[in-house]
Design an enzyme around this catalytic site. Sequence first.
Site, mmCIF file in Angstrom:
data_model
loop_
_atom_site.group_PDB
_atom_site.id
_atom_site.type_symbol
_atom_site.label_atom_id
_atom_site.label_comp_id
_atom_site.label_asym_id
_atom_site.label_seq_id
_atom_site.Cartn_x
_atom_site.Cartn_y
_atom_site.Cartn_z
ATOM 1 N N GLU A 194 -1.723 29.197 57.260
ATOM 2 C CA GLU A 194 -1.540 28.402 58.468
ATOM 3 C C GLU A 194 -0.486 29.002 59.405
ATOM 4 O O GLU A 194 0.381 29.756 58.973
ATOM 5 C CB GLU A 194 -1.203 26.953 58.128
ATOM 6 C CG GLU A 194 -0.035 26.775 57.203
ATOM 7 C CD GLU A 194 0.021 25.335 56.676
ATOM 8 O OE1 GLU A 194 0.609 24.508 57.377
ATOM 9 O OE2 GLU A 194 -0.519 25.055 55.602
ATOM 10 N N CYS A 210 3.766 31.021 47.757
ATOM 11 C CA CYS A 210 5.122 31.578 47.697
ATOM 12 C C CYS A 210 5.632 31.409 46.273
ATOM 13 O O CYS A 210 5.246 30.476 45.584
ATOM 14 C CB CYS A 210 6.025 30.814 48.664
ATOM 15 S SG CYS A 210 7.720 31.440 48.770
ATOM 16 N N CYS A 254 9.855 22.374 49.604
ATOM 17 C CA CYS A 254 8.858 23.108 50.387
ATOM 18 C C CYS A 254 7.467 23.008 49.779
ATOM 19 O O CYS A 254 7.283 23.198 48.570
ATOM 20 C CB CYS A 254 9.277 24.576 50.487
ATOM 21 S SG CYS A 254 8.112 25.580 51.416
ATOM 22 N N GLY A 268 5.407 31.471 52.768
ATOM 23 C CA GLY A 268 5.702 32.763 52.145
ATOM 24 C C GLY A 268 7.116 33.230 52.404
ATOM 25 O O GLY A 268 7.816 32.720 53.288
ATOM 26 N N GLU A 269 7.535 34.201 51.606
ATOM 27 C CA GLU A 269 8.857 34.780 51.762
ATOM 28 C C GLU A 269 8.681 36.218 52.277
ATOM 29 O O GLU A 269 8.254 37.099 51.522
ATOM 30 C CB GLU A 269 9.596 34.751 50.403
ATOM 31 C CG GLU A 269 10.872 35.551 50.334
ATOM 32 C CD GLU A 269 11.845 35.287 51.485
ATOM 33 O OE1 GLU A 269 12.131 34.126 51.801
ATOM 34 O OE2 GLU A 269 12.325 36.284 52.077
ATOM 35 N N SER A 299 17.838 30.874 55.303
ATOM 36 C CA SER A 299 17.697 29.478 54.866
ATOM 37 C C SER A 299 18.845 29.172 53.917
ATOM 38 O O SER A 299 18.849 29.595 52.777
ATOM 39 C CB SER A 299 16.351 29.281 54.165
ATOM 40 O OG SER A 299 15.319 29.547 55.080
ATOM 41 N N HIS A 302 20.847 25.814 53.668
ATOM 42 C CA HIS A 302 20.589 24.461 53.145
ATOM 43 C C HIS A 302 21.682 23.848 52.268
ATOM 44 O O HIS A 302 21.595 22.671 51.914
ATOM 45 C CB HIS A 302 19.256 24.392 52.405
ATOM 46 C CG HIS A 302 18.084 24.883 53.192
ATOM 47 N ND1 HIS A 302 17.955 24.692 54.545
ATOM 48 C CD2 HIS A 302 16.975 25.594 52.827
ATOM 49 C CE1 HIS A 302 16.827 25.232 54.963
ATOM 50 N NE2 HIS A 302 16.220 25.792 53.943
ATOM 51 N N ASN A 357 11.465 17.664 56.337
ATOM 52 C CA ASN A 357 10.141 17.084 56.469
ATOM 53 C C ASN A 357 9.714 16.633 55.081
ATOM 54 O O ASN A 357 9.408 17.471 54.247
ATOM 55 C CB ASN A 357 9.170 18.185 56.923
ATOM 56 C CG ASN A 357 8.663 17.973 58.311
ATOM 57 O OD1 ASN A 357 8.265 16.879 58.678
ATOM 58 N ND2 ASN A 357 8.667 19.042 59.080
ATOM 59 N N CYS A 367 5.893 23.449 56.486
ATOM 60 C CA CYS A 367 5.220 24.637 55.959
ATOM 61 C C CYS A 367 4.294 24.300 54.803
ATOM 62 O O CYS A 367 4.700 23.659 53.847
ATOM 63 C CB CYS A 367 6.239 25.622 55.385
ATOM 64 S SG CYS A 367 7.541 26.028 56.476
HETATM 65 N N1 SAH Z 1 10.604 31.879 52.960
HETATM 66 C C1 SAH Z 1 11.285 31.902 54.198
HETATM 67 C C2 SAH Z 1 10.464 31.435 55.378
HETATM 68 C C3 SAH Z 1 9.573 30.230 55.212
HETATM 69 S S1 SAH Z 1 10.210 28.616 55.325
HETATM 70 C C4 SAH Z 1 12.579 31.140 54.114
HETATM 71 O O1 SAH Z 1 12.864 30.593 53.072
HETATM 72 O O2 SAH Z 1 13.342 31.156 55.065
HETATM 73 C C5 SAH Z 1 10.865 28.347 56.915
HETATM 74 C C6 SAH Z 1 12.019 27.363 56.906
HETATM 75 O O3 SAH Z 1 11.581 26.008 56.703
HETATM 76 C C7 SAH Z 1 13.009 27.636 55.803
HETATM 77 O O4 SAH Z 1 14.301 27.439 56.284
HETATM 78 C C8 SAH Z 1 12.649 26.588 54.773
HETATM 79 O O5 SAH Z 1 13.700 26.365 53.888
HETATM 80 C C9 SAH Z 1 12.325 25.410 55.663
HETATM 81 N N2 SAH Z 1 11.497 24.381 55.047
HETATM 82 C C10 SAH Z 1 10.500 24.498 54.162
HETATM 83 N N3 SAH Z 1 9.979 23.302 53.847
HETATM 84 C C11 SAH Z 1 10.670 22.394 54.560
HETATM 85 C C12 SAH Z 1 10.620 20.981 54.674
HETATM 86 N N4 SAH Z 1 9.751 20.265 53.979
HETATM 87 N N5 SAH Z 1 11.485 20.388 55.512
HETATM 88 C C13 SAH Z 1 12.382 21.108 56.236
HETATM 89 N N6 SAH Z 1 12.472 22.440 56.178
HETATM 90 C C14 SAH Z 1 11.648 23.074 55.339
#
Ligand code: SAH
Length: 353
Positions: free
Chosen positions: A102, A122, A129, A169-170, A224, A226, A300, A343
């Site tokens: 997507e 991933c 996620c 994905g990463e 990321s 967090h 989310n 995502c």
């Molecule tokens: N793998 C990479 C890129 C993909 S995720 C990474 O980890 O950065 C893109 C961003 O969205 C990342 O910061 C991830 O931690 C965040 N993310 C993933 N799922 C999420 C969710 N449910 N709510 C908020 N942020 C989320």
Amino acid sequence: MVENMRYSNNDREDIKSLTLSELKEQMESMGEKPFRAKQMYEWMHKKLVTEYEEMTNIPAALADKCREHYHYTVLKTVRVQESKVDGTRKYLFELADGNMVESIWMRYKHGNSVCISSQVGCRMGCRFCASTLDGLERNLLPSEMLEQIYSMIRHTGERVSNVVVMGSGEPMDNYDNLLRFVELLTDDNGLHISQRNITVSTCGIVPKIRSLAERKLQITLAISLHAATDEKRIQLMPIARTYPLKELLEACAYYFEQTGRRITFEYSLVKGVNDTDEDVRQLAALIGHLNCHVNLIPVNPIKERDYVRTERRAVEAFKNSLEKYEIGVTIRRGVGRDIDGACGQLRRRYLEK
Ligand code: SAH
């Protein structure tokens, strides 16, 4: 099945993942004139045609040879969802092997921005996620990353000014293909997107951040984060066991030193988990010395986990506190919340049906 499909798909070379100079070599080895390479490259990466028939200045015999020799990546658009709130579009694409990925199309005042996936699934296992729930299926080819963008351009008829590799994905786990993707995307015979308009987001794979730094590209690195302590971060992101914050922050400083690019930290706010005053203090202490920017994302919620989003007012308060430490911070616009914005959610929902 996990494998790096770098060049081959169905055992044929992937023509849209070749750089112009590689394509030139291939044309020569086929007994063709090298200028054919540039013509074909432009058809594929600038005019964005979906089949050889559209390449009107390419002889039919050469088109036939290419058809036989190469795989030609096109994605099938399975679904397009448009947000009624802000016009954000979410696309679900099917790859040649039946896998789904997507992508997101966002409109901003300064232009269109697209968010693309770098892998099918991933393996990083971040707790909040949706992309990682079933693990990694496979890496995406450079052409499959590009085609997400090309397909959205064809569908909207509009230009793209910013590209973020922040979908499923990463990207650092598909590092070689990522670099090639950036090379093709920035080529002036293709879309010619400036490096400065490309952002790559990573959960923090330190050795790859350091390698990328040494390439001295002008792309933005988003980390990321967090959480501001290893203890808390490990709860949310298993990768934090392998690469503790100290090493991660040193790699970020190195990236800035090598490239001069300000680091973006992403911080998804989870109610009661990482959104307290103590969290702000720890975060400021951790990153305050760096040239950086913080992007706050109210989490989310995904139905498989019971994480709850920090309320709007508490998000504002978190932002204000961070600003007192003179750290630049924005709250991510909650784009496309009505269309499975997180995502991996659209793909999961589709596969569940
Ligand atoms: N793998 C990479 C890129 C993909 S995720 C990474 O980890 O950065 C893109 C961003 O969205 C990342 O910061 C991830 O931690 C965040 N993310 C993933 N799922 C999420 C969710 N449910 N709510 C908020 N942020 C989320």
